[in-house]
Design an enzyme around this catalytic site. Structure first.
Site, PDB file in Angstrom:
ATOM      1  N   SER A  43       0.853  -1.184   0.000  1.00  0.00           N
ATOM      2  CA  SER A  43       0.000   0.000   0.000  1.00  0.00           C
ATOM      3  C   SER A  43       0.891   1.236   0.000  1.00  0.00           C
ATOM      4  CB  SER A  43      -0.891  -0.041   1.246  1.00  0.00           C
ATOM      5  OG  SER A  43      -1.645   1.142   1.368  1.00  0.00           O
ATOM      6  N   LYS A  72      -0.965  -0.889  -4.492  1.00  0.00           N
ATOM      7  CA  LYS A  72      -2.199  -0.147  -4.156  1.00  0.00           C
ATOM      8  C   LYS A  72      -1.823   1.302  -3.911  1.00  0.00           C
ATOM      9  CE  LYS A  72      -4.722   0.038   0.249  1.00  0.00           C
ATOM     10  NZ  LYS A  72      -5.349  -0.818   1.283  1.00  0.00           N
ATOM     11  N   LYS A 107      -2.866   4.982  -2.580  1.00  0.00           N
ATOM     12  CA  LYS A 107      -3.809   5.788  -1.815  1.00  0.00           C
ATOM     13  C   LYS A 107      -4.177   6.983  -2.678  1.00  0.00           C
ATOM     14  CE  LYS A 107      -4.057   3.646   2.192  1.00  0.00           C
ATOM     15  NZ  LYS A 107      -5.343   3.197   2.772  1.00  0.00           N
ATOM     16  N   ASP A 158      -7.104   3.051  -3.180  1.00  0.00           N
ATOM     17  CA  ASP A 158      -7.824   3.098  -1.904  1.00  0.00           C
ATOM     18  C   ASP A 158      -8.033   4.562  -1.520  1.00  0.00           C
ATOM     19  OD1 ASP A 158      -8.969   2.722   0.558  1.00  0.00           O
ATOM     20  OD2 ASP A 158      -7.236   1.728   1.480  1.00  0.00           O
ATOM     21  N   GLU A 202     -10.954   0.647  -3.685  1.00  0.00           N
ATOM     22  CA  GLU A 202     -11.309   0.333  -2.300  1.00  0.00           C
ATOM     23  C   GLU A 202     -11.967   1.547  -1.642  1.00  0.00           C
ATOM     24  OE1 GLU A 202      -7.847  -1.094  -0.291  1.00  0.00           O
ATOM     25  OE2 GLU A 202      -8.784  -1.086   1.695  1.00  0.00           O
ATOM     26  N   ASP A 256     -13.847  -1.758   2.452  1.00  0.00           N
ATOM     27  CA  ASP A 256     -12.981  -1.950   3.613  1.00  0.00           C
ATOM     28  C   ASP A 256     -13.774  -1.470   4.834  1.00  0.00           C
ATOM     29  OD1 ASP A 256     -11.107  -1.614   5.684  1.00  0.00           O
ATOM     30  OD2 ASP A 256      -9.636  -0.550   4.497  1.00  0.00           O
ATOM     31  N   LYS A 277     -10.140  -7.390   7.190  1.00  0.00           N
ATOM     32  CA  LYS A 277      -9.173  -6.984   8.214  1.00  0.00           C
ATOM     33  C   LYS A 277      -9.708  -7.498   9.540  1.00  0.00           C
ATOM     34  CE  LYS A 277      -7.547  -2.551   6.411  1.00  0.00           C
ATOM     35  NZ  LYS A 277      -7.703  -1.089   6.512  1.00  0.00           N
ATOM     36  N   GLY A 284      -4.413  -4.556   5.771  1.00  0.00           N
ATOM     37  CA  GLY A 284      -3.383  -4.357   6.787  1.00  0.00           C
ATOM     38  C   GLY A 284      -3.594  -3.044   7.508  1.00  0.00           C
TER      39      GLY A 284
HETATM   40  O1  OSB Z   1      -7.310   1.627   4.474  1.00  0.00           O
HETATM   41  O2  OSB Z   1      -6.248  -0.124   4.111  1.00  0.00           O
HETATM   42  C1  OSB Z   1      -6.348   0.934   4.704  1.00  0.00           C
HETATM   43  C2  OSB Z   1      -3.246   1.517   6.859  1.00  0.00           C
HETATM   44  C3  OSB Z   1      -3.810   2.084   7.965  1.00  0.00           C
HETATM   45  C4  OSB Z   1      -5.165   2.311   7.991  1.00  0.00           C
HETATM   46  C5  OSB Z   1      -5.958   1.954   6.900  1.00  0.00           C
HETATM   47  C6  OSB Z   1      -5.390   1.366   5.778  1.00  0.00           C
HETATM   48  C7  OSB Z   1      -4.013   1.183   5.747  1.00  0.00           C
HETATM   49  C8  OSB Z   1      -3.300   0.679   4.592  1.00  0.00           C
HETATM   50  C9  OSB Z   1      -1.936   0.059   4.828  1.00  0.00           C
HETATM   51  O3  OSB Z   1      -3.678   0.796   3.450  1.00  0.00           O
HETATM   52  C10 OSB Z   1      -1.936  -1.409   4.767  1.00  0.00           C
HETATM   53  C11 OSB Z   1      -0.664  -2.013   5.320  1.00  0.00           C
HETATM   54  O4  OSB Z   1       0.305  -2.089   4.576  1.00  0.00           O
HETATM   55  O5  OSB Z   1      -0.654  -2.403   6.499  1.00  0.00           O
HETATM   56 MG    MG Z   2      -8.432   0.534   3.015  1.00  0.00          MG
END
Ligand code: OSB
Ligand code: MG
Length: 372
Positions: free
Chosen positions: A137, A165, A167, A192, A217, A242, A266, A294
């Site tokens: 991510s 992925k 953001k 995401d 996402e 999510d 998650k 994650g």
């Molecule tokens: O939205 O998936 C998410 C991290 C913290 C809070 C929300 C998210 C995330 C990530 C990171 O996208 C995922 C990871 O590498 O742990």
């Molecule tokens: Mg997410």
């Protein structure tokens, strides 16, 4: 199982780079590890994936500590020696909400219970693989520079990650996605937004369809179910949820209403690994792909997530990245990427332990709670 003692360890761990999302920026991971000591003297570990402020969801570090001490642990007072993981879940369910706190506590107890039986979490959950495919991510660069983004993505591609992925948020979407797609025409790519868009952005997000993405996402607020239906109709790119998914019932609703066709699982967001497995089972029955999300976990949370991601319905690479993507020094022996995959731990319980000296070094606060 009975509970002798619960020890909370609050750690502060610098991230290798700040992680910026549409809801904020994290530079240091403020994480709570739960250590459970059961009546037979076995120690188990669970990670609380709250952040320090309520940006991703309403939970945060201090709320998790309060609800564990004031409500969750007291709800477990009646556990007897025969009680198993399902009994723990049922007892915790008397408290509404607070899934991350429930997951942390129930995972520490599940780990201890499994260790007492010399059984791995992967085996208990029904894992069918010994390695899992890993994605990564990628946050919004604090500089908002495309050059910097391409440099970071290039490092991950070179490291062997099997999916990227990005953001996104309004103002950071078409340009970064287009730039990454041009640089790597074949890499599996997804976005995401962490709820940053509105229903009226549906036609705008449909412009991302040309970049051949795996999924978007959580484009809209978590309670906007009908908005996600409209988004799914407007975009050729599949919509994944999510933040909206809290239970097997919400996953069922998402698939039935057409709000999403893919689910991010998650464990922290759904209250633990048993419910995570239920969601997996439901999605598998309905042929809906799932993948493991994650929350910037340390090796403790990562070990359990990798076990979950080894279940057969996890057909897309997870946000289960190597320790080095997050931390210079992890609290457990590091998870290392091999050919874009992580190995599923095979030892009893989650299969890993904190390294005592590292744990002591990173700990900024700790306390002991008893169920009485
Ligand atoms: O939205 O998936 C998410 C991290 C913290 C809070 C929300 C998210 C995330 C990530 C990171 O996208 C995922 C990871 O590498 O742990
Ligand atoms: Mg997410």
């Amino acid at each position: 199982m009975t509970i002798e003692l619960i020890r909370l360890h609050r750690l502060s761990i610098p991230l290798v780079r700040p992680f910026r999302t549409s809801f904020g920026t994290e530079s240091v991971r403020d994480v709570i590890l739960v250590e459970a000591v059961t009546g037979d003297g076995v120690h188990g570990w669970g990670e609380c994936v709250t952040m320090s402020w309520p940006g991703y969801s309403y939970e945060y570090g201090n709320s998790a500590i309060a609800v564990m001490a004031e409500h969750l642990l007291p709800s477990l007072r009646e556990l007897d020696a025969d009680a198993g993981p399902e009994d723990v879940r049922a007892a915790l369910d008397v408290v509404r909400g607070h899934p991350m706190a429930k997951c942390a506590l129930s995972t520490a107890l599940l780990d201890a219970w499994l260790r007492g039986r010399d059984r791995s979490l992967a085996d208990y959950l029904g894992a069918q693989r010994d390695r899992v495919d890993c994605g990564v991510s990628v946050g919004i660069p604090t500089s908002e520079s495309i050059v910097e983004l391409l440099d970071e993505v290039g490092q991950y591609v070179d490291a062997g990650y099997r999916r990227i992925k990005l953001k996104i948020e309004p103002g950071w979407d078409l340009e970064p996605v287009s730039a990454v797609r041009s640089a790597w025409p074949d890499i599996p790519l997804q976005t995401d937004a962490n709820q940053a868009y509105q229903r009226s952005d549906a036609q705008y997000l449909a412009r991302l369809d040309e970049f051949d993405l795996l999924l978007h996402e959580q484009p809209l607020p978590e309670d906007d179910w009908y908005g996600h239906v409209l988004m799914s109709q407007a975009c050729r790119t599949p919509i994944c949820m999510d933040e909206s998914i809290h239970s097997a019932a919400s996953a069922d609703s998402a698939l039935t209403f057409g709000a999403a066709s893919i689910i991010n699982i998650k464990p922290g967001r759904v209250g633990g690994y048993l419910t995570a497995r239920d969601i997996h089972d439901l999605c598998r029955d309905r042929d809906a792909p799932v993948w493991c999300g994650g929350m910037l976990e340390t090796g403790i949370g990562r070990a359990a997530n990798v076990a979950l991601a080894a279940l057969p319905g996890f057909t897309l690479p997870g946000d289960t990245s190597a320790s080095s993507r997050y931390y210079e020094v992890d609290v457990t022996p590091p998870f290392v990427l091999e050919d874009g995959q992580l190995a599923v731990p095979t030892g009893p319980g989650i299969g890993v332990d904190p390294i005592p000296e590292v744990l002591a070094d990173l700990t900024v606060w700790s306390t002991e709670l008893r169920p009485e």
